[in-house]
Design a protein around this motif. Sequence first.
Motif, PDB file in Angstrom:
ATOM      1  N   ASP A  21      -1.151  33.046 -40.135  1.00  7.42           N
ATOM      2  CA  ASP A  21      -0.123  33.061 -41.182  1.00  7.42           C
ATOM      3  C   ASP A  21      -0.594  33.935 -42.340  1.00  7.42           C
ATOM      4  N   HIS A  22      -0.555  35.229 -42.108  1.00  2.00           N
ATOM      5  CA  HIS A  22      -1.065  36.210 -43.071  1.00  2.00           C
ATOM      6  C   HIS A  22      -0.144  37.424 -43.031  1.00  2.00           C
ATOM      7  N   PRO A  23       0.105  38.082 -44.170  1.00  2.00           N
ATOM      8  CA  PRO A  23       1.072  39.189 -44.184  1.00  2.00           C
ATOM      9  C   PRO A  23       0.628  40.450 -43.454  1.00  2.00           C
ATOM     10  N   ALA A  28       3.940  36.397 -38.578  1.00  2.00           N
ATOM     11  CA  ALA A  28       4.009  35.680 -39.851  1.00  2.00           C
ATOM     12  C   ALA A  28       5.043  36.307 -40.778  1.00  2.00           C
ATOM     13  N   VAL A  29       5.058  37.631 -40.867  1.00  4.18           N
ATOM     14  CA  VAL A  29       5.980  38.312 -41.783  1.00  4.18           C
ATOM     15  C   VAL A  29       7.429  38.033 -41.392  1.00  4.18           C
ATOM     16  N   ARG A  32       8.351  34.261 -41.797  1.00  5.81           N
ATOM     17  CA  ARG A  32       8.466  33.846 -43.197  1.00  5.81           C
ATOM     18  C   ARG A  32       9.727  34.424 -43.852  1.00  5.81           C
ATOM     19  N   TYR A 267       5.509  40.375 -49.343  1.00  3.09           N
ATOM     20  CA  TYR A 267       4.082  40.049 -49.379  1.00  3.09           C
ATOM     21  C   TYR A 267       3.749  38.864 -50.285  1.00  3.09           C
ATOM     22  N   TYR A 271       2.520  32.517 -47.574  1.00  2.64           N
ATOM     23  CA  TYR A 271       1.589  32.513 -46.445  1.00  2.64           C
ATOM     24  C   TYR A 271       0.386  31.623 -46.770  1.00  2.64           C
ATOM     25  N   THR A 272      -0.129  30.951 -45.765  1.00  7.80           N
ATOM     26  CA  THR A 272      -1.365  30.187 -45.968  1.00  7.80           C
ATOM     27  C   THR A 272      -2.591  31.089 -45.908  1.00  7.80           C
ATOM     28  N   ARG A 273      -2.422  32.303 -45.340  1.00  4.59           N
ATOM     29  CA  ARG A 273      -3.495  33.290 -45.179  1.00  4.59           C
ATOM     30  C   ARG A 273      -4.600  32.786 -44.257  1.00  4.59           C
TER      31      ARG A 273
END
Length: 617
Positions: A21-23, A28-29, A32, A267, A271-273
Motif C-alpha cells: 500500500d504505497h504510491p 495501491a494507486v 485508493r 500521492y 496509503y499505509t506505505r
Amino acid sequence: MDELGWDQADFIFVSGDAYVDHPSFAAAVVSRILEADGYRVGIIAQPADDASAFAVLGKPRLGFLIGAGNIDSMVSRYTSARKPRSEDAYSPGGKAGFRPDRATLRYVALARQAFKETPVIIGGVEASLRRLAHYDYWSDTVRRSILLDSKADILVYGMGENAIREIAGRLRDGEDVAAIRDVRGTCVRSHGGPRLSEGAYVRLPDYGSVSGTDPASLRAFAEHFMIQNRNADALGAGILAEKTDERWIVQNPPSFPLSGAELDRVYELPYTRKAHPMYDGAGGVPALKEVEYSLVSSRGCYGGCSFCAITFHQGRAVRGRTRESLVREARVLARTEGFKGYIHDVGGPTANFRAPACALQEKGGACADRECLHPEPCPRLRVDHREYLDTLRAIRSVPGIKKVFIRSGIRFDYLMLDETGGRDFMDELCEFHVSGQLKVAPEHVSDRVLEAMGKSGNAAYERFRGLFKETNGRLGLKQYLIPYFISSHPGSTLDDAIELALHLKRTGFVPDQAQDFYPTPGTLATAMYRTGLDPRDMKPIPVARGEREKRLQRALLQYDRPENRSLVLEALREAGRADLIGDGPGKLVSSGNAEGGRNFRVRQKKEPRPEGGSRPR
C-alpha cells in the motif's frame, strides 16, 4: 469485507505483485483512487493458478481490474539471456515463482472461468506496452495485441487514473462495457471493422504485414512503430486502428497528463506505505525498501532514450507535484514509525525534470517530429533548476529530516545546459544530496552508439564529470560517480565495446555488474533490434543478436575479470585490435596468464574512505 460491512466489492483488482500500500505500486494507486471516489475495492495479489482463487472475494459488482504488476511479467521472470530469475523483488521474501509467464493473459482466463459475464479491464505496464502488435523477445516473434489474446473488454494504457475513473463511473451508471469505446487512454476491439468513419482514424500496417521476417515485413514493423511514436502525446495524437485477420484494435488518443493539483491528490491519499502484514513472515517485499521513504515529485520524461518505454507509458509531457504537497508528504514521513530521518529520493523518471519542456508541453503535447534534447537541444527547451532546488531546500528544512538523497537519476546533459542555476544546483547536489556516490547513466561513450540511444554525445558526460570533480574538490568532499553502461545496444559493434573498455581503464572504473541490452516491448531500441533498421531514418543499424557477440561485448565491459580473459582476447583479435594485448599502460589485457596478468584485478577488501563507506572499484 465482513468487518467493513460489505456484501460485495464493486471492483476486484488482481495484481501480479505482492500487495504493497504505497504510491509507487499501481494496485495501491488505482485502488485508493477508486476508494476515494466511493467505490468498494478488493485486491487479490499473486493469486494461485486456479479459478477458485479469483472467487475468494465473491463476484465484483462492476468488474475485474487486472495487471501483471509494476514490471512486465516476462521481465520479472527472465534475464536478458532468457534464463529464469532466481529472485523477484515484488514478491514475498524476494522469491521467484509467485507469478505466471504472461500474467495478464493467465489472470484474464481465470477471471473469466470464475465469473464469465463480469467485465474485465486490463492495464499496467505489461498491457500498456503490448497494446498493439509488438515484438516479443522471449518467443522471438511479433505477437498480436494483448487485448486480442486476452479477450479482455477494455485495455487501459499509460497512467490510467482518469481513464479508470471514467470507466468506473459509466459502469456504475449502468452502461454496458461493450458500449464504452471512446475513453482516452484506452484500447478496444471489434470484429469486421474499426466502427469508425473513414478519415476519423490513422490506420496502422496490418498485423499480417509486420509479423514476418522478410525485408518488407521488417520495414513495415519499423513504420508501424513510428506511427505509434508520432501519436503518443495527448494533444496531437489521432485514433489508431490496427487489423489482425478480421479483428481490429482501436487505440483512442492518450489521456491528458494530470495537473500538479491532481498529482498531489493521488500521492496524498491515505496509503499505509507498508506491505501487507501477511508477508511479514517471509521478510516483507524487497521492492518496498528502495521506495518506502521516497517522494515521487514528477511524471513523464522528454529525455527520449531509445531503450526506455516511459514515453509510451507516462508520456513526454512532464508534470510536477507542488512544493507544498511534497513538504506535507515529507512531514508524514518524519512522523512515520521506523523512519530514521533519511529520504531516499525526491524524483521521478528523471529527477531534474520537474516541469514541461516548453509551452506545447504545458498543454499536454509534444512535437511529433523532433525530440527535446537529441540530437541537439531544442531552442524552445526551458532549462531551469531553481524551482527544484527551492523544493529540495524546503524538504530539507522539515523537522526530523536529516538528509535528502537524489537517486532516481540526474539528466546531466540537461544540467550542463543551465547557465542560470546549474552551478548552484551542482553545489547543493554535492553538499546535501549525495553521500559518497552519485549514480548517473551515460550508457556508453561511443558517439555512434549514443546517437542510436538518442543520447547526447560523450562530451556532455565528460564536462559533467569535470564539474562534479571540481565541485567536490572545492567543497572538500570525496565523492564518486557510479556510471551505468549498457552493452550490446543496437548500434554497438565490437569496436564500440572496445572504445568503452578503454574509457573504463582510463578512468579507473569497472562496473561490478554488467547490463546487456534487453529488448522489451514499446521501445525504439527494440524496434531496431527486431528489424536491423533505425526507424527514424530507415537506415540499417548493426545489431548484436547472437549470444556469442553479446558475451564478447559484455566481457569487454568487465575486461579486468579473470573469468573474462579468454572472451576479451577473442574480441580483440576478432576486431583486429591485437595491439591492445600485452603489458603496459596502453594495453587492455595482459599477454600473460590469467592469474599473473597485471591487468586483472585481485578481489580485495574495498578501500575505506575517511567519511565512511567504501570507494567503488
